[in-house]
Design a protein around this motif. Structure first.
Motif, PDB file in Angstrom:
ATOM      1  N   TYR A   1       0.623  -1.108  -0.101  1.00 45.40           N
ATOM      2  CA  TYR A   1      -0.118  -0.279   0.243  1.00 45.40           C
ATOM      3  C   TYR A   1       0.921   1.267   0.114  1.00 45.40           C
ATOM      4  O   TYR A   1       0.495   2.237  -0.727  1.00 45.40           O
ATOM      5  CB  TYR A   1      -0.954   0.057   1.298  1.00 45.40           C
ATOM      6  N   SER A   2       2.019   1.302   0.734  1.00 41.84           N
ATOM      7  CA  SER A   2       2.823   2.593   0.591  1.00 41.84           C
ATOM      8  C   SER A   2       3.480   2.695  -0.884  1.00 41.84           C
ATOM      9  O   SER A   2       3.508   3.808  -1.033  1.00 41.84           O
ATOM     10  CB  SER A   2       4.002   2.201   1.797  1.00 41.84           C
ATOM     11  N   GLN A   3       3.697   1.633  -1.221  1.00 38.31           N
ATOM     12  CA  GLN A   3       4.087   1.617  -2.889  1.00 38.31           C
ATOM     13  C   GLN A   3       3.127   2.114  -3.628  1.00 38.31           C
ATOM     14  O   GLN A   3       3.391   3.097  -4.697  1.00 38.31           O
ATOM     15  CB  GLN A   3       4.664   0.308  -3.279  1.00 38.31           C
ATOM     16  N   GLY A   4       2.204   2.046  -3.361  1.00 40.17           N
ATOM     17  CA  GLY A   4       0.738   2.698  -4.006  1.00 40.17           C
ATOM     18  C   GLY A   4       0.744   4.243  -3.783  1.00 40.17           C
ATOM     19  O   GLY A   4       0.380   5.042  -4.803  1.00 40.17           O
ATOM     20  N   LEU A   5       0.832   4.398  -2.571  1.00 38.05           N
ATOM     21  CA  LEU A   5       0.931   5.993  -2.483  1.00 38.05           C
ATOM     22  C   LEU A   5       2.272   6.554  -3.069  1.00 38.05           C
ATOM     23  O   LEU A   5       1.840   7.725  -3.760  1.00 38.05           O
ATOM     24  CB  LEU A   5       0.853   6.186  -0.835  1.00 38.05           C
ATOM     25  N   ILE A   6       3.119   6.183  -3.055  1.00 35.95           N
ATOM     26  CA  ILE A   6       4.274   6.603  -3.971  1.00 35.95           C
ATOM     27  C   ILE A   6       4.128   6.601  -5.266  1.00 35.95           C
ATOM     28  O   ILE A   6       4.350   7.548  -5.866  1.00 35.95           O
ATOM     29  CB  ILE A   6       5.886   5.845  -3.595  1.00 35.95           C
ATOM     30  N   THR A   7       3.360   5.603  -5.847  1.00 35.84           N
ATOM     31  CA  THR A   7       3.292   5.495  -7.200  1.00 35.84           C
ATOM     32  C   THR A   7       2.142   6.471  -7.627  1.00 35.84           C
ATOM     33  O   THR A   7       2.401   7.311  -8.756  1.00 35.84           O
ATOM     34  CB  THR A   7       2.618   4.038  -7.764  1.00 35.84           C
ATOM     35  N   GLN A   8       1.320   6.818  -6.865  1.00 38.47           N
ATOM     36  CA  GLN A   8       0.038   7.748  -7.125  1.00 38.47           C
ATOM     37  C   GLN A   8       1.080   9.192  -7.026  1.00 38.47           C
ATOM     38  O   GLN A   8       0.734  10.075  -7.987  1.00 38.47           O
ATOM     39  CB  GLN A   8      -0.886   7.963  -6.218  1.00 38.47           C
ATOM     40  N   TYR A   9       2.036   9.416  -6.332  1.00 36.37           N
ATOM     41  CA  TYR A   9       2.717  10.871  -6.399  1.00 36.37           C
ATOM     42  C   TYR A   9       3.629  11.011  -7.348  1.00 36.37           C
ATOM     43  O   TYR A   9       3.569  11.748  -8.151  1.00 36.37           O
ATOM     44  CB  TYR A   9       3.406  10.808  -4.897  1.00 36.37           C
ATOM     45  N   VAL A  10       4.486   9.917  -7.778  1.00 31.27           N
ATOM     46  CA  VAL A  10       5.429   9.982  -8.811  1.00 31.27           C
ATOM     47  C   VAL A  10       4.454   9.769 -10.199  1.00 31.27           C
ATOM     48  O   VAL A  10       4.956  10.486 -11.191  1.00 31.27           O
ATOM     49  CB  VAL A  10       6.389   8.825  -8.660  1.00 31.27           C
ATOM     50  N   SER A  11       3.552   8.897 -10.323  1.00 21.77           N
ATOM     51  CA  SER A  11       2.826   8.648 -11.756  1.00 21.77           C
ATOM     52  C   SER A  11       1.517   8.597 -11.268  1.00 21.77           C
ATOM     53  O   SER A  11       0.542   7.725 -11.302  1.00 21.77           O
ATOM     54  CB  SER A  11       3.197   7.270 -12.031  1.00 21.77           C
ATOM     55  N   PRO A  12       0.926  10.032 -11.250  1.00 12.12           N
ATOM     56  CA  PRO A  12      -0.499  10.019 -10.892  1.00 12.12           C
ATOM     57  C   PRO A  12      -1.462   9.094 -11.744  1.00 12.12           C
ATOM     58  O   PRO A  12      -1.039   9.132 -13.217  1.00 12.12           O
ATOM     59  CB  PRO A  12      -0.874  11.430 -10.850  1.00 12.12           C
ATOM     60  N   MET A  13      -2.378   8.680 -11.312  1.00 10.29           N
ATOM     61  CA  MET A  13      -3.485   7.832 -12.212  1.00 10.29           C
ATOM     62  C   MET A  13      -4.274   9.017 -12.952  1.00 10.29           C
ATOM     63  O   MET A  13      -4.732  10.175 -12.532  1.00 10.29           O
ATOM     64  CB  MET A  13      -4.314   7.072 -11.272  1.00 10.29           C
ATOM     65  N   PRO A  14      -4.656   8.831 -14.152  1.00 15.23           N
ATOM     66  CA  PRO A  14      -5.490   9.637 -14.969  1.00 15.23           C
ATOM     67  C   PRO A  14      -6.913  10.121 -14.291  1.00 15.23           C
ATOM     68  O   PRO A  14      -7.361   9.124 -13.489  1.00 15.23           O
ATOM     69  CB  PRO A  14      -5.782   8.966 -16.246  1.00 15.23           C
TER      70      PRO A  14
END
Length: 135
Positions: free
Chosen positions: A84-97
């Motif tokens: 889940y923490s990786q999901g938060l980081i991913t949203q910050y780095v590569s935001p979902m459309p």
């Protein structure tokens, strides 16, 4: 272990079943012609795997004991919280459309479920829970 703690752990873990749906999101990443950034492939794949493992973990939790089972449950919840923490980081780095989900929805949803997983992990370290699995 008290019934309340037992049910709390089970319900907190069971609430993460929604991660299984991410298997449906995999075709939407850019590498497969979709609109979601490729950075989401890893978090969604690991979410799907953890989601499919959840029934096994709940079965072990309810029906088995032993320190190895406790270790597997601790590992599962720790990896789940990390995912889940990786999901938060991913949203910050590569935001979902925005057409897929708003940033508030992504951060809020992932954050809540990460907290659930962390609370379940914390409860697994309570003395009475550890003692239950040692027998």
């Amino acid at each position: 272990m008290t019934k309340t703690v037992r049910w709390a752990i089970a319900l907190l873990m069971a609430a993460t079943i929604f991660r299984v749906q991410t298997v449906l999101f995999l075709p939407t990443v850019e590498m497969f012609g979709g609109s979601a950034p490729d950075g989401w492939f890893g978090p969604w794949l690991s979410d799907a795997i953890l989601g499919f493992l959840l029934p096994v973990m709940l079965f072990l939790f309810w029906t088995r004991s032993g320190i190895r089972v406790w270790g597997v449950l601790v590992g599962y919840n720790a990896v789940g919280a990390f995912d889940y923490s990786q999901g938060l980081i991913t949203q910050y780095v590569s935001p979902m459309p925005a057409e897929m989900a708003s940033p508030a929805t992504v951060y809020g949803g992932i954050g809540v479920f990460m907290v659930f997983q962390l609370i379940a992990l914390w409860l697994l370290f309570h003395r009475d829970v550890v003692a239950h699995f040692k027998t």
